[in-house]
Design an enzyme around this catalytic site. Structure first.
Site, PDB file in Angstrom:
ATOM      1  N   LYS A  53       0.845  -1.199   0.000  1.00 32.94           N
ATOM      2  CA  LYS A  53       0.000   0.000   0.000  1.00 32.94           C
ATOM      3  C   LYS A  53       0.881   1.250   0.000  1.00 32.94           C
ATOM      4  CE  LYS A  53      -3.823  -2.412   2.141  1.00 32.94           C
ATOM      5  NZ  LYS A  53      -4.454  -2.909   3.352  1.00 32.94           N
ATOM      6  N   GLN A  97      -4.768  -1.501   9.545  1.00 37.49           N
ATOM      7  CA  GLN A  97      -4.673  -2.839   8.972  1.00 37.49           C
ATOM      8  C   GLN A  97      -5.277  -3.879   9.933  1.00 37.49           C
ATOM      9  OE1 GLN A  97      -3.452  -3.499   5.822  1.00 37.49           O
ATOM     10  NE2 GLN A  97      -4.075  -5.613   6.150  1.00 37.49           N
ATOM     11  N   ASP A 120     -11.261   2.825   3.699  1.00 40.61           N
ATOM     12  CA  ASP A 120     -11.530   1.389   3.593  1.00 40.61           C
ATOM     13  C   ASP A 120     -13.037   1.115   3.473  1.00 40.61           C
ATOM     14  OD1 ASP A 120      -9.600  -0.542   3.403  1.00 40.61           O
ATOM     15  OD2 ASP A 120      -9.188  -0.669   5.552  1.00 40.61           O
TER      16      ASP A 120
END
Ligand code: NDP
Length: 284
Positions: A53, A97, A120
């Site tokens: 990422k 995460q 997200d």
């Protein structure tokens, strides 16, 4: 019949090139899109995802910050970091995460991220907006599937989409986004009876099961479009999807490979959502 292969890698590359141009325009107007990624613990797969990422963000000109914390970080300290990032004017997207260590509540952490920076698409506010059909940040993997179909000129309108899997990050949002695109939608899961009978009625099958090579030609109507979300390892340790590619490609009309299908679209949509957020902040 041998299916057309949907090249997610090539589509992702095109979208990233478009984003790079958009970022240059935003920068010229005084806004550099910023993405902060927070990772807690030592899980090697999670670190690989986070590194990827970071690299992808930098490649297209997104300002990237990564915060790596040890597994014994307290929940309070993590919530404090999230709050700091919520208030940071240089950051437009925040991603924590998952999975987090057991002593930290994932729900609490997701709830703490500002919905305006939740790139997200996991915050209940953004999930709620998806449910009621409003524009918002959509979960990256299912959103990537929709973008991929759009780029391939495959319309879902009036078609029967069968999603196998009902997780909050893939199955459910994939079903809701398909509905938003005017598909007729069926969701299957581990308690579904006669699954093959259901999937054989599908014009489009989205497999998000987490079982290697689960979907075979037997599950498919001839000509069906098959989207394989799975990322698994087979007995030989080789990467494989939830679809038995070699069998399914003989019946499907179009199919995504693993690797090189849905996977590259996921990070791309994270970058896309970050740019979208930066644009929204810049317009305030
Ligand atoms: P989950 O384990 O959270 O969900 C799996 C779903 O499949 C559940 O809803 C489960 O049903 C259902 N299921 C399990 N067994 C069966 C069965 N025998 N028949 C029908 N349905 C079944 O997984 P995720 O949604 O997080 O991920 C799915 C796959 O996608 C995994 O391989 C994962 O690695 C991959 N993935 C790939 C991404 C990418 O970027 N390409 C991103 C995210 C995930 P129930 O709810 O009843 O338990």
């Amino acid at each position: 019949m041998t299916a057309a292969i949907i090249d997610g890698k090539a589509i992702a590359k095109d979208i990233r090139a478009e984003l790079k141009e958009e970022i240059e325009e935003l920068k010229a107007a005084g806004t550099t899109p910023g993405l902060a990624v927070v990772i807690v613990g030592e899980d090697p797969a999670s670190h690989t995802y986070v590194n990827s990422k970071e690299k992808s963000s930098k490649e297209i000109g997104i300002h990237s910050e990564v915060y790596r914390f040890p597994a014994d970080l307290t929940e309070e300290a993590l919530l404090q970091k999230v709050e700091e990032l919520n208030n940071d004017k240089n950051i437009h997207g925040i991603l924590v995460q998952l999975p987090l260590p057991k002593h930290i509540s994932e729900d609490k952490v997701i709830d703490a991220i500002s919905p305006e920076k939740d790139v997200d698409g996991f915050h209940p506010v953004n999930v709620g907006k998806l449910v009621i059909g409003k524009d918002t940040f959509y979960s990256c993997t299912p959103y990537g599937i929709m973008k991929m179909l759009e780029k391939e000129n495959i319309s879902l309108e009036g078609r029967h989409v069968v999603v196998i899997g009902r997780s909050n990050i893939v199955g459910k949002p994939a079903a809701l986004l398909s509905l938003m695109n005017n598909a007729t939608v069926t969701i299957c899961h581990s308690r579904t009876k006669n699954l093959k009978e259901v999937t054989r009625q599908a014009d489009v099958v989205i497999a998000a099961v987490g079982i290697p090579n689960y979907v075979t030609a037997d599950h498919l109507k001839p000509g069906a479009i098959v989207i394989d979300v799975g990322i698994n390892r087979n007995e030989d340790g080789k990467l494989c999807g939830d679809v038995d590619f070699n069998s399914a490609k003989e019946t499907a009309g179009a199919i995504t490979p693993v690797p090189g299908g849905v996977g590259p679209m996921t990070i791309t949509m994270l970058l896309y959502n970050t740019v979208k957020s930066a644009r929204a902040f810049a317009a305030k």
